[in-house]
Design a protein around this motif. Structure first.
Motif, PDB file in Angstrom:
ATOM      1  N   GLY A   1      29.649  22.460  17.279  1.00  0.00           N
ATOM      2  CA  GLY A   1      29.760  21.031  17.540  1.00  0.00           C
ATOM      3  C   GLY A   1      28.831  20.159  16.726  1.00  0.00           C
ATOM      4  O   GLY A   1      28.817  18.948  16.905  1.00  0.00           O
TER       5      GLY A   1
ATOM      6  N   THR B   1      29.796  25.945  35.781  1.00  0.00           N
ATOM      7  CA  THR B   1      29.900  24.963  34.684  1.00  0.00           C
ATOM      8  C   THR B   1      28.567  24.835  33.939  1.00  0.00           C
ATOM      9  O   THR B   1      28.155  25.780  33.284  1.00  0.00           O
TER      10      THR B   1
ATOM     11  N   ARG C   1      23.261  18.370  31.802  1.00  0.00           N
ATOM     12  CA  ARG C   1      22.298  19.471  31.714  1.00  0.00           C
ATOM     13  C   ARG C   1      21.088  19.245  32.615  1.00  0.00           C
ATOM     14  O   ARG C   1      20.579  20.178  33.224  1.00  0.00           O
TER      15      ARG C   1
ATOM     16  N   HIS D   1      26.157  10.612  24.892  1.00  0.00           N
ATOM     17  CA  HIS D   1      26.334  12.065  25.016  1.00  0.00           C
ATOM     18  C   HIS D   1      26.144  12.469  26.476  1.00  0.00           C
ATOM     19  O   HIS D   1      25.052  12.926  26.851  1.00  0.00           O
ATOM     20  N   PRO D   2      27.157  12.336  27.306  1.00  0.00           N
ATOM     21  CA  PRO D   2      26.995  12.584  28.752  1.00  0.00           C
ATOM     22  C   PRO D   2      26.577  14.010  29.093  1.00  0.00           C
ATOM     23  O   PRO D   2      25.997  14.250  30.152  1.00  0.00           O
ATOM     24  N   TYR D   3      26.846  14.970  28.188  1.00  0.00           N
ATOM     25  CA  TYR D   3      26.484  16.352  28.504  1.00  0.00           C
ATOM     26  C   TYR D   3      24.974  16.525  28.647  1.00  0.00           C
ATOM     27  O   TYR D   3      24.507  17.444  29.329  1.00  0.00           O
TER      28      TYR D   3
ATOM     29  N   PRO E   1      25.016  16.232  15.890  1.00  0.00           N
ATOM     30  CA  PRO E   1      23.755  15.920  16.546  1.00  0.00           C
ATOM     31  C   PRO E   1      23.032  17.219  16.932  1.00  0.00           C
ATOM     32  O   PRO E   1      23.639  18.137  17.463  1.00  0.00           O
ATOM     33  N   ASP E   2      21.704  17.249  16.682  1.00  0.00           N
ATOM     34  CA  ASP E   2      20.910  18.425  17.025  1.00  0.00           C
ATOM     35  C   ASP E   2      19.651  17.940  17.754  1.00  0.00           C
ATOM     36  O   ASP E   2      18.591  17.799  17.154  1.00  0.00           O
ATOM     37  N   PHE E   3      19.798  17.675  19.035  1.00  0.00           N
ATOM     38  CA  PHE E   3      18.693  17.085  19.788  1.00  0.00           C
ATOM     39  C   PHE E   3      17.567  18.080  20.063  1.00  0.00           C
ATOM     40  O   PHE E   3      16.430  17.674  20.309  1.00  0.00           O
TER      41      PHE E   3
ATOM     42  N   THR F   1      18.537  23.256  29.489  1.00  0.00           N
ATOM     43  CA  THR F   1      18.988  24.062  28.355  1.00  0.00           C
ATOM     44  C   THR F   1      19.147  23.216  27.090  1.00  0.00           C
ATOM     45  O   THR F   1      19.723  22.145  27.130  1.00  0.00           O
ATOM     46  N   THR F   2      18.597  23.744  26.002  1.00  0.00           N
ATOM     47  CA  THR F   2      18.840  23.147  24.693  1.00  0.00           C
ATOM     48  C   THR F   2      18.732  24.250  23.648  1.00  0.00           C
ATOM     49  O   THR F   2      18.117  25.284  23.891  1.00  0.00           O
TER      50      THR F   2
END
Lengths: 131, 376
Positions: free
Chosen positions: B102, B228, B215, B209-211, B165-167, B335-336
């Protein structure tokens, strides 16, 4: 004459404080490691045994429906479809780390062959169920 | 007959590279190859990932030897061109990079993947150290001349990475900037004001970015989202529990191989913990701590701000990234996706991490000598 804060002019003092903070962080990590891997281990193993058995049941249901084609038939946790966050990709991920969801038994993938081993274990109780 | 040139080569290239941290980094890289094998041995072909990592380890060894033999003056001069090249690569990858998981973060060429945001990490630290040194007022960083330019530089670096994007990587960059600034006599008030001012921007990112919000919610109660967004957190815990005190054995980490995603990169600590257990991964935490202690010791010997900031920046970068990775794998934070430096699969990450170690050794060796063209 302005009074300086302690350590303001001493760069080594701050670097030592950084070391101290990392030491505290390491202590928290070790404590958490011990909590999960030793203290709460049995509770988590029981939870895993249930999941492993449920996992086996899904496969058995598929087998009964004639959808389990061979011993190499495997399933993997499926990717959570996040079209809102990744509209131009079919990879079903959401940025910097894929989000996975629990297996439903409807997927087949070669990504996780060890699930075949887990399936065998789940049917017979398996390592996780016996602990 | 050829003894003289060989001896010269040994003395000028190999011996300077064989520093304590350099050797330790290469050993950790080899240990990482074992961990990658443990995570991928059930795949076919079993040695695909580990073979690639070994090739990258060899390349990184050459980079370590090349960097370790340099001095502070060379690094200072190399900062601008290296920073400009890697920064351009960060924008270029948005245009012609490939999208994996992604995010558009890799250049791909004949099966070789290069991630500029990993390679840019040492350049980011070097550029920050250079700017802090240039703008410091007798070692102190004031708001206008010291802090704002450094903050602007940091924002410039993280902008293209956030667009991938790579937060996770953005988090590592911001963490490194904040801790390094404070360690170099910066004021905590400056960072606090910036954090407050950044809140609306954080809100916009969360809305876009709602995900990310999901998280956080799943992190607070993973069992409520077991199927989920809480799945990954639960699998971290279960994988660790499967390891226990002494672990299973190499290649038999059945639970993580079956259920834990990305066991060879972003989840490698949990994956390894299942194989070697609590006693097996405990030294890894201590090694990171030893690295910080070693870096602080090296940093205190440095005569000018550029050298000191570079050493501390590299130390904070690697140790911070390692501890964030561990915190994610221990379900202590949401999680990231962050790799474990020197251990996780990924050539760009390995090369950048070993280069960072080489830079610390190069500066540390010359640290007690004043720099002729320094600003100290």
């Amino acid at each position: 004459m302005l009074k300086r804060r302690p350590g303001h002019d001493d760069p080594t003092a701050r670097m030592r404080i950084v070391l101290l903070c990392f030491t505290a962080w390491a202590a928290i990590l070790v404590a958490r490691l011990a909590q999960v891997m030793i203290v709460e281990r049995q509770t988590l193993l029981d939870e895993m045994a249930q999941e492993s058995v449920a996992h086996g049941r899904i496969l058995e249901r598929r087998e009964a429906q004639g959808r389990l084609e061979s011993r190499s038939d495997r399933k993997a946790p499926r990717l959570l479809a996040t079209s809102a966050t990744a509209p131009d990709t079919q990879s079903g991920v959401d940025g910097d780390l894929p989000v996975w969801v629990a297996p439903t038994g409807d997927e087949k993938s070669d990504a996780f062959p060890a699930l075949a081993q887990a399936r065998t274990k789940a049917r017979g109780g398996g390592d996780f169920a016996s602990r | 007959m050829n003894l003289a040139p060989r001896s010269k080569w040994l003395n000028t290239v190999i011996r300077p590279a064989l520093t304590p941290a350099g050797v330790a980094a290469l050993c950790l890289g080899l240990w990482g190859c074992l961990a990658i094998y443990n995570a991928t041995c059930h795949l076919s072909p079993a040695y695909r990932f580990v073979t690639r990592q070994l090739v990258w380890l060899a390349v990184s060894g050459v980079a370590l030897a090349a960097v370790s033999t340099r001095d502070t003056r060379f690094l200072r001069r190399a900062t601008a061109p290296v920073a400009v090249m890697t920064y351009l690569a960060l924008w270029l990858v948005l245009l012609c990079g490939v999208r994996v998981h992604g995010m558009r973060a890799w250049f791909a060429w004949n099966g070789v993947f290069i991630q500029p945001s990993e390679l840019a990490k040492p350049a980011f630290v070097l550029s920050l150290a250079w700017l802090m040194d240039r703008n410091s007022n007798r070692g102190n960083l004031d708001w206008r001349q010291g802090y704002l330019p450094a903050l602007l530089l940091c924002l410039l670096w993280i902008l293209p990475i956030a667009l991938q994007p790579d937060f996770g990587t953005v988090l590592v960059y911001v963490f490194t900037f904040a801790v390094l600034y404070w360690a170099m006599n910066g004021r905590l008030l400056h960072l606090a004001v910036t954090a407050l001012a950044a809140l609306p921007a954080v809100g916009l990112v969360l809305a876009a970015h709602p995900y990310l919000t999901t998280r956080w919610v799943a992190f607070l109660n993973p069992r409520a989202y077991a199927d989920t967004a809480g799945w990954h957190i639960l699998q971290f815990e279960r994988t660790l529990a499967a390891g226990g005190l002494t672990g299973q054995s190499w290649g038999n980490a059945a639970w993580s191989q079956a259920y834990l995603p990305l066991g060879y990169s972003d989840s490698i600590f949990a994956n390894t913990a299942e194989a070697v257990g609590f006693l097996g991964v405990l030294p890894l935490v201590l090694i990171v701590l030893a690295w910080v202690a070693y870096g602080v010791q090296r940093g205190t010997c440095c005569q000018d701000l550029f050298a000191r900031a570079t050493v501390m920046g590299m130390v904070i970068l690697l140790a911070g990234q390692a501890f964030i990775h561990l915190s994610v794998n221990l379900a202590l934070v949401p999680t990231t996706g962050i790799t474990l430096p020197l251990v996780s699969y990924g050539g760009s990450s390995l090369l950048a991490s070993i280069t960072a170690v080489g830079i610390v050794e190069a500066i540390g060796r010359a640290g007690t000598r004043p720099v002729a063209d320094g600003h100290a």
